[in-house]
Design an enzyme around this catalytic site. Structure first.
Site, PDB file in Angstrom:
ATOM      1  CG  ASP A 197      11.393 -11.656  23.954  1.00 29.34           C
ATOM      2  OD1 ASP A 197      12.413 -10.981  23.798  1.00 29.34           O
ATOM      3  OD2 ASP A 197      11.414 -12.804  24.431  1.00 29.34           O
TER       4      ASP A 197
ATOM      5  CG  HIS B  85      13.552 -21.170  25.055  1.00 30.86           C
ATOM      6  ND1 HIS B  85      14.832 -21.045  25.540  1.00 30.86           N
ATOM      7  CD2 HIS B  85      13.395 -20.167  24.154  1.00 30.86           C
ATOM      8  CE1 HIS B  85      15.431 -20.024  24.950  1.00 30.86           C
ATOM      9  NE2 HIS B  85      14.584 -19.462  24.111  1.00 30.86           N
TER      10      HIS B  85
HETATM   11  P1  AMP Z   1      14.322 -16.665  21.825  1.00 31.12           P
HETATM   12  O1  AMP Z   1      14.954 -18.018  21.694  1.00 31.12           O
HETATM   13  O2  AMP Z   1      15.025 -15.767  22.781  1.00 31.12           O
HETATM   14  O3  AMP Z   1      14.002 -16.031  20.497  1.00 31.12           O
HETATM   15  O4  AMP Z   1      12.903 -16.916  22.514  1.00 31.12           O
HETATM   16  C1  AMP Z   1      11.978 -17.813  21.945  1.00 31.12           C
HETATM   17  C2  AMP Z   1      10.667 -17.645  22.651  1.00 31.12           C
HETATM   18  O5  AMP Z   1      10.826 -17.924  24.039  1.00 31.12           O
HETATM   19  C3  AMP Z   1      10.087 -16.229  22.551  1.00 31.12           C
HETATM   20  O6  AMP Z   1       8.681 -16.293  22.361  1.00 31.12           O
HETATM   21  C4  AMP Z   1      10.438 -15.651  23.898  1.00 31.12           C
HETATM   22  O7  AMP Z   1       9.559 -14.618  24.301  1.00 31.12           O
HETATM   23  C5  AMP Z   1      10.295 -16.856  24.799  1.00 31.12           C
HETATM   24  N1  AMP Z   1      11.063 -16.654  26.031  1.00 31.12           N
HETATM   25  C6  AMP Z   1      12.372 -16.308  26.132  1.00 31.12           C
HETATM   26  N2  AMP Z   1      12.719 -16.147  27.430  1.00 31.12           N
HETATM   27  C7  AMP Z   1      11.594 -16.380  28.161  1.00 31.12           C
HETATM   28  C8  AMP Z   1      11.305 -16.369  29.562  1.00 31.12           C
HETATM   29  N3  AMP Z   1      12.234 -16.067  30.473  1.00 31.12           N
HETATM   30  N4  AMP Z   1      10.047 -16.668  29.940  1.00 31.12           N
HETATM   31  C9  AMP Z   1       9.077 -16.958  29.030  1.00 31.12           C
HETATM   32  N5  AMP Z   1       9.298 -16.993  27.703  1.00 31.12           N
HETATM   33  C10 AMP Z   1      10.538 -16.714  27.265  1.00 31.12           C
END
Ligand code: AMP
Length: 288
Positions: A150, A37
């Site tokens: 994602d 994030h």
């Molecule tokens: P989430 O909180 O899981 O909905 O993720 C929020 C954002 O962070 C989304 O755009 C995800 O694709 C991105 N994200 C989550 N994990 C990762 C990671 N390991 N590397 C890069 N971006 C991430």
């Protein structure tokens, strides 16, 4: 760092920034932040005058049997991390602020959203598209930052922005990984120690597929078989899907070309993990 809980407060601040001619980068999250994030927020800080992050566990994108209630939450910790990084504003509404009791309008998609994760999680992308449309309307960003981890979500959102003429740039950011190769995820906190070790099988199978492609393999079916056989060697792994699809349409392909997406979802115990690479990406670094 300004923390807003209401749409009205957030709009007032965005209005001031826009009136001053400042650009805004948006990083939507469900919180319980990790370096993945934070990498989105860093990228936004580099490109924009103001960076806005949202923390919202969006009930609309969870199915009835999914982990909405137990999804990890710690807004105080998240805010400390974002403040240190230099985020300008956090928008963290309650569900009741985002969805009035008689809410009944949805942003839905066909095609791009239907395979891969859309097959196992049928309501997810409708929830994602609807909430992001709302957040974009509230926060009026010039750019929106999303993780390539994602990959289907990124493809869905790019298509939504194009089809519905959203006036913003969608920026995809590289997947941030643990030292042994596991893609960082808020859901990794669910893994017991033995499951955490077993979870290495995802990035390892992907790395071996990358090596096969580098050695000249282009047959998607053969690569999928190779990855499935490798995952089957991990007794705790239960495959949801392993697929190779066109990087834009998310439709299955037979011969792998640069830009195609190699993606998997695997359950380790009760935890569903996803990971992927795009053909042509740098090799994933995994523990030997
Ligand atoms: P989430 O909180 O899981 O909905 O993720 C929020 C954002 O962070 C989304 O755009 C995800 O694709 C991105 N994200 C989550 N994990 C990762 C990671 N390991 N590397 C890069 N971006 C991430």
């Amino acid at each position: 760092m300004i923390i807003c809980k209401t749409i009205e407060e957030a709009r007032a601040i965005i209005g001031q920034w826009k009136a001053a001619g400042q650009t805004i980068g948006l990083c939507p999250t469900m919180g319980y932040l990790h370096e993945g994030h934070l990498s989105l927020m860093q990228a936004s800080r580099a490109d924009n005058d103001r960076t806005v992050a949202t923390v919202f566990v969006n009930p609309m994108q969870f199915g009835p049997a999914e982990d909405l209630a137990k999804y990890p939450r710690d807004l105080e910790r998240d805010c400390a991390m974002m403040e240190e990084l230099g985020v300008d504003m956090v928008f963290a509404p309650e569900a009741s602020e985002m969805y009035l009791d008689d809410f009944c309008t949805f942003v839905d998609m066909t095609g791009v959203s239907e395979g891969l994760c859309g097959r196992s999680r049928p309501v997810m992308f409708r929830g994602v598209c609807t909430v992001l449309t709302k957040l974009i309307n509230i926060l009026d960003p010039n750019r929106m930052y999303m993780g390539k981890k994602d990959a289907q979500q990124l493809a869905v959102v790019r298509r939504m922005a194009r089809d519905l003429n959203f006036d913003l740039e969608v920026v995809g950011c590289p997947t941030v990984r643990e030292e042994d190769g596991l893609a960082k995820s808020s859901r990794n906190t669910y893994l017991a120690p033995d499951e955490r070790l077993a979870a290495r099988c995802l990035s390892r199978a992907l790395r071996h597929a990358q090596e096969s492609i580098a050695a000249g393999e282009t047959d998607a079916a053969a690569l999928i078989e190779q990855m499935k056989a490798e995952l089957a060697g991990e007794p705790m792994a239960d495959i949801d899907y392993v697929e190779i699809v066109d990087g834009l349409s998310m439709q299955p392909i037979e011969t792998v070309r640069e830009g195609d997406l190699v993606a998997m979802a695997v359950r380790i115990g009760n935890t569903r993990l996803i990971d992927n690479f795009i053909a042509g990406d740098p090799l994933i670094e995994v523990a030997r």
